[in-house]
Write a protein that holds these residues in place. Structure first.
Motif, mmCIF file in Angstrom:
data_model
loop_
_atom_site.group_PDB
_atom_site.id
_atom_site.type_symbol
_atom_site.label_atom_id
_atom_site.label_comp_id
_atom_site.label_asym_id
_atom_site.label_seq_id
_atom_site.Cartn_x
_atom_site.Cartn_y
_atom_site.Cartn_z
ATOM 1 N N ASN A 39 -0.073 15.464 -15.067
ATOM 2 C CA ASN A 39 0.458 15.345 -13.536
ATOM 3 C C ASN A 39 1.742 15.912 -13.531
ATOM 4 O O ASN A 39 2.078 16.513 -12.439
ATOM 5 N N ILE A 40 2.618 15.472 -14.477
ATOM 6 C CA ILE A 40 4.095 15.972 -14.422
ATOM 7 C C ILE A 40 4.328 17.583 -14.426
ATOM 8 O O ILE A 40 4.857 18.101 -13.540
ATOM 9 N N LEU A 102 -1.674 15.579 -5.594
ATOM 10 C CA LEU A 102 -2.294 14.985 -6.840
ATOM 11 C C LEU A 102 -2.824 13.613 -7.026
ATOM 12 O O LEU A 102 -3.028 13.040 -8.049
ATOM 13 N N GLY A 103 -3.494 13.203 -5.992
ATOM 14 C CA GLY A 103 -3.979 12.183 -5.756
ATOM 15 C C GLY A 103 -3.573 10.827 -5.489
ATOM 16 O O GLY A 103 -4.015 9.870 -5.577
ATOM 17 N N ARG A 104 -2.050 10.799 -5.146
ATOM 18 C CA ARG A 104 -1.733 9.390 -4.604
ATOM 19 C C ARG A 104 -1.617 9.396 -3.280
ATOM 20 O O ARG A 104 -1.174 10.190 -2.586
ATOM 21 N N PRO A 105 -2.339 8.127 -2.765
ATOM 22 C CA PRO A 105 -2.368 8.038 -1.303
ATOM 23 C C PRO A 105 -1.123 7.996 -0.627
ATOM 24 O O PRO A 105 -0.136 7.426 -1.247
ATOM 25 N N ALA A 106 -1.133 8.211 0.486
ATOM 26 C CA ALA A 106 0.121 8.149 1.510
ATOM 27 C C ALA A 106 0.482 6.634 1.545
ATOM 28 O O ALA A 106 1.750 6.429 1.443
ATOM 29 N N THR A 115 -0.639 8.428 -10.178
ATOM 30 C CA THR A 115 -1.013 9.750 -10.788
ATOM 31 C C THR A 115 0.406 10.377 -10.654
ATOM 32 O O THR A 115 0.759 11.242 -11.857
ATOM 33 N N ILE A 116 1.394 10.182 -9.799
ATOM 34 C CA ILE A 116 2.672 10.983 -9.699
ATOM 35 C C ILE A 116 3.537 10.176 -9.051
ATOM 36 O O ILE A 116 2.850 9.550 -7.849
#
Length: 195
Positions: A39-40, A102-106, A115-116
């Motif tokens: 992820n990073i 990368l899949g992190r919701p707003a 995820t990040i």
């Protein structure tokens, strides 16, 4: 790949950083969901594609979760330093877009696994405050998982609004807490390894 260059002694990039850092910024990266190292790595690539130039990534650090739900896994954290030649708000937008890709919701809770995380820590020698952002990051001086990797890259960077350098703030906090451990020296295209 220069995006993943380990940044020890960045003589050219950080020369005169305390006084003339208008193009230099520092971002905090963190992940504790899925494959944190991947992820990073993916976040660094997306930031570079969005205009974050001459990026140098710190070592990785494992951090015990703080103020998170029970059972939350530890975080892998790093700091990325580079050049940015657009506005502070444009950088904030790039960070948020990177998180979402990368899949992190707003909309998300700060106590959940993620995820990040991409946080703007420092924007040259500027101080700024808006509804969405405070620079320097308001908890910068109290987060060892940010200060340790940042001190690898720029120990002499003076925290705007103070007379304290990153190195001095790190030394002070290191005496008070020990919930951060060195995880890996560098991230490369072929993977990451413990040292």
């Amino acid at each position: 790949d220069p995006v993943f260059e380990i940044a020890h002694g960045l003589d050219l990039l950080l020369a005169g950083l305390g006084d003339e850092a208008n193009g230099h910024v520092a971002l905090g990266l963190g992940s504790n969901k899925g494959d944190p190292v991947e992820n990073i790595r993916a976040a660094v690539k997306l930031l570079a594609a969005g205009g974050f130039r001459h990026a140098c990534l710190s070592s990785l650090y494992e951090t015990a979760p703080v103020d998170c739900e029970p059972g939350t896994p530890p975080f892998i954290n790093a700091v990325l330093i580079g050049d940015w030649h657009d506005s502070l708000m444009a950088l904030l937008k790039l960070c948020k877009v990177t998180e979402e890709k990368l899949g992190r919701p707003a909309r998300h809770s700060s106590s959940e696994a993620r995820t990040i995380d991409v946080d703007v820590l420092l924007f040259g020698d500027r101080q700024a405050q808006s509804q969405d952002l405070i620079i320097p990051h308001p908890r910068l001086r109290f987060r060892l998982f940010v200060l340790l990797p940042l001190s690898e890259l720029a120990p002499d960077w003076v925290i705007p609004g103070t007379t304290e350098t990153i190195g001095e703030a790190t030394a002070k906090l290191s005496r008070e807490t020990a919930n951060v451990s060195h995880w890996a020296r560098r991230v490369t295209e072929s993977g990451a390894g413990r040292t």
